[in-house]
Design a protein around this motif. Structure first.
Motif, PDB file in Angstrom:
ATOM      1  N   LEU A 348       0.822  -1.205   0.000  1.00  0.00           N
ATOM      2  CA  LEU A 348       0.000   0.000   0.000  1.00  0.00           C
ATOM      3  C   LEU A 348       0.857   1.256   0.000  1.00  0.00           C
ATOM      4  O   LEU A 348       0.668   2.160  -0.821  1.00  0.00           O
ATOM      5  N   ARG A 349       1.811   1.334   0.924  1.00  0.00           N
ATOM      6  CA  ARG A 349       2.640   2.538   1.008  1.00  0.00           C
ATOM      7  C   ARG A 349       3.435   2.764  -0.276  1.00  0.00           C
ATOM      8  O   ARG A 349       3.553   3.892  -0.762  1.00  0.00           O
ATOM      9  N   GLU A 351       2.662   1.822  -3.373  1.00  0.00           N
ATOM     10  CA  GLU A 351       1.795   2.238  -4.469  1.00  0.00           C
ATOM     11  C   GLU A 351       1.243   3.650  -4.259  1.00  0.00           C
ATOM     12  O   GLU A 351       1.024   4.398  -5.216  1.00  0.00           O
ATOM     13  N   LEU A 352       1.008   4.033  -2.993  1.00  0.00           N
ATOM     14  CA  LEU A 352       0.589   5.410  -2.714  1.00  0.00           C
ATOM     15  C   LEU A 352       1.689   6.391  -3.124  1.00  0.00           C
ATOM     16  O   LEU A 352       1.411   7.439  -3.733  1.00  0.00           O
ATOM     17  N   ALA A 355       1.742   6.752  -6.851  1.00  0.00           N
ATOM     18  CA  ALA A 355       0.672   7.638  -7.330  1.00  0.00           C
ATOM     19  C   ALA A 355       1.038   9.100  -7.111  1.00  0.00           C
ATOM     20  O   ALA A 355       0.774   9.954  -7.973  1.00  0.00           O
ATOM     21  N   ILE A 356       1.640   9.401  -5.970  1.00  0.00           N
ATOM     22  CA  ILE A 356       2.067  10.773  -5.683  1.00  0.00           C
ATOM     23  C   ILE A 356       3.072  11.249  -6.726  1.00  0.00           C
ATOM     24  O   ILE A 356       2.979  12.365  -7.246  1.00  0.00           O
ATOM     25  N   VAL A 365       3.882   9.779   2.505  1.00  0.00           N
ATOM     26  CA  VAL A 365       3.257   8.693   3.269  1.00  0.00           C
ATOM     27  C   VAL A 365       4.208   8.221   4.358  1.00  0.00           C
ATOM     28  O   VAL A 365       5.387   7.957   4.092  1.00  0.00           O
ATOM     29  N   ILE A 374      -1.336   9.442   5.296  1.00  0.00           N
ATOM     30  CA  ILE A 374      -1.067  10.266   4.121  1.00  0.00           C
ATOM     31  C   ILE A 374      -0.988  11.722   4.570  1.00  0.00           C
ATOM     32  O   ILE A 374      -1.946  12.266   5.115  1.00  0.00           O
ATOM     33  N   VAL A 431      -7.811   1.084  -2.445  1.00  0.00           N
ATOM     34  CA  VAL A 431      -7.418   2.294  -1.718  1.00  0.00           C
ATOM     35  C   VAL A 431      -6.499   3.148  -2.587  1.00  0.00           C
ATOM     36  O   VAL A 431      -6.666   4.369  -2.687  1.00  0.00           O
ATOM     37  N   VAL A 432      -5.543   2.512  -3.232  1.00  0.00           N
ATOM     38  CA  VAL A 432      -4.599   3.243  -4.090  1.00  0.00           C
ATOM     39  C   VAL A 432      -5.328   3.879  -5.274  1.00  0.00           C
ATOM     40  O   VAL A 432      -5.073   5.042  -5.638  1.00  0.00           O
ATOM     41  N   PHE A 435      -7.161   6.954  -4.179  1.00  0.00           N
ATOM     42  CA  PHE A 435      -6.211   8.042  -3.954  1.00  0.00           C
ATOM     43  C   PHE A 435      -5.738   8.619  -5.286  1.00  0.00           C
ATOM     44  O   PHE A 435      -5.625   9.847  -5.450  1.00  0.00           O
ATOM     45  N   ASP A 436      -5.469   7.749  -6.234  1.00  0.00           N
ATOM     46  CA  ASP A 436      -5.053   8.194  -7.561  1.00  0.00           C
ATOM     47  C   ASP A 436      -6.146   9.053  -8.196  1.00  0.00           C
ATOM     48  O   ASP A 436      -5.863  10.092  -8.818  1.00  0.00           O
TER      49      ASP A 436
END
Length: 451
Positions: A348-349, A351-352, A355-356, A365, A374, A431-432, A435-436
């Motif tokens: 998760l972290r 992929e977040l 995306a950023i 993150v 986040i 979730v990702v 966020f995206d």
């Protein structure tokens, strides 16, 4: 990755609005916990199952709050339901001990380094309170040191500097002891030394200057409300060195951060505490707290020879329902379960962050294991002061949480979010994708943060 779009979840349903109207007649602000989020009123839940919640209007949400990180196995975890159901048929509470409290104590003491003996209480706040009292009883000193911005429950001394702001938190090298509420006694402020997280030289200097009156250093290895930031090894070493030199006890507050590993967060980061406070996940979803530590320190609770140095009781301490629920939950939290959560969290972290980078957005993150947060900031914070959001960042965090709710995900605002064992890689990827989608849709917010 295909961006997700909101699923038509209105921010707050009509049934929740009606419930809040009722609640305002009997609660001064409509709720009984200051931590309840409202947008503009609270979202009332009807039920939970696995990783999901269902509100009064029948809408389903992926739960990244988990009752403030308590529900590591999600909702209605089968072994806990079965254990509590059996116990209800035998009795809810007694003025006598039960075998299950021994079972749970043996499990925790056998797993956590330094936990030679343990006492159960009812909440994390109570655990921290008695740990501090134990340190005072051992050392004969009244004061404590704590981290600026760190949350340790509802006990006056640990509430100091919990919500300080730039206007009152003091100079870079001289943090103020800031009252948490109007009327907090001045004597409390005088007995708290505020440290900045991840500032080893400052910590050693302040601990040395106040050594003669310090009973304990209260330290969450990864303080959640102070940014959910990992400790630098040199900071942990400085705390250990100063504590040993000056005879100050170290209290590792793992009420929240214990979920970071099979042996807990202190073991993960190389901290060797004298006392450890626990709660949340060790109760399987029921109220619980615990103080564990070295036997020579815990001996202050010893009542076998008469009145102990520190009396500790509690009508519901070690109540059978919490004990059986906690035992069922902790038995299921084996090394494989922690490895699974660690993998989900890492995915998760990562992929977040990807995306950023893809959107060139001023976000970052933090977190570890099954915890993440986040931040609407371009650079990862180092401590509470750096993690404290400005007005634009506060607005962005609220908008992010609202966007997630519209997409069917409960994301806490400005606090630790968490994963649970019933979650899947599909849940994490969802979730990702949400966020995206937020980053793609809210260029206005990104521009305001970059300004």
């Amino acid at each position: 990755m295909t961006a997700a779009t909101p699923q038509g979840h209105n921010s707050i349903g009509s049934t929740s609005t009606l419930a809040f109207e009722r609640a305002r007649k009997v609660f001064v602000d409509g709720t009984t916990r200051v931590t309840i989020e409202r947008d503009p009123v609270p979202r009332y839940m009807e039920s939970g199952e696995g990783a999901f919640l269902r509100d009064l209007d029948g809408r389903r949400f992926l739960d990244l709050n988990g009752n403030f990180t308590t529900l590591i196995h999600g909702h209605r975890f089968g072994p806990v339901i079965d254990a509590v159901t059996r116990q209800l048929q035998s009795g809810t509470c007694f003025a006598n001990p039960t075998l299950t409290e021994i079972d749970l104590a043996e499990l925790i003491c056998g797993r956590v380094p330094g936990a030679q003996t343990i006492r159960f209480v009812n909440t994390g706040s109570e655990a921290v309170m008695f740990a501090i009292k134990a340190a005072r009883a051992v050392t004969g000193r009244p004061a404590i040191a704590k981290i600026e911005g760190a949350y340790h429950g509802a006990y006056d001394w640990v509430e100091v500097s919990q919500s300080s702001v730039p206007s009152n938190w003091g100079a870079e090298g001289a943090p103020n002891a800031v009252p948490y509420y109007r009327g907090m006694p001045a004597s409390v402020l005088q007995d708290v030394v505020t440290l900045r997280f991840n500032h080893p030289e400052l910590a050693e200097r302040l601990l040395a200057a106040n050594a003669g009156r310090l009973a304990a250093i209260v330290l969450d290895p990864m303080p959640s409300r102070a940014g959910l930031i990992g400790p630098k090894p040199e900071f942990i070493e400085a705390i250990q060195r100063a504590a040993a030199k000056h005879g100050i006890l170290i209290i590792a507050d793992e009420v929240l951060s214990f979920r970071q590993g099979y042996q807990g967060a202190a073991a993960r980061y190389g901290l060797r505490p004298d006392l450890i406070t626990l709660g949340k996940i060790i109760g399987g979803g029921l109220p619980i707290g615990a103080i564990a530590g070295r036997r020579e320190v815990m001996n202050v609770f010893d009542a076998s020879g008469g009145k102990p140095l520190l009396p500790q009781g509690g009508t519901f301490s070690a109540n059978p329902l919490s004990m059986v629920a906690g035992l069922a939950s902790m038995k299921a939290l084996d090394q494989a379960a922690f490895a699974y959560l660690e993998g989900l969290g890492d995915r998760l972290r990562k992929e977040l962050v990807t995306a950023i980078a893809r959107h060139h957005a001023p976000f970052c993150v933090s977190g570890a294991a099954s915890l993440f947060r986040i931040h609407p900031k371009a650079a990862l914070p180092n401590d509470f002061r750096e993690a404290t959001p400005n007005a634009a960042q506060t607005h962005a965090a609220k908008e992010l949480s609202r966007f997630f709710a519209e997409a069917g995900i409960i994301l806490p605002v400005g606090a630790a979010a968490c994963l649970s064992t019933p979650m899947t890689t599909d849940d994490v990827d969802h979730v990702v994708s949400v966020f995206d989608a937020f980053l793609a849709a809210r260029g206005d917010l990104i521009e305001s943060l970059a300004a």
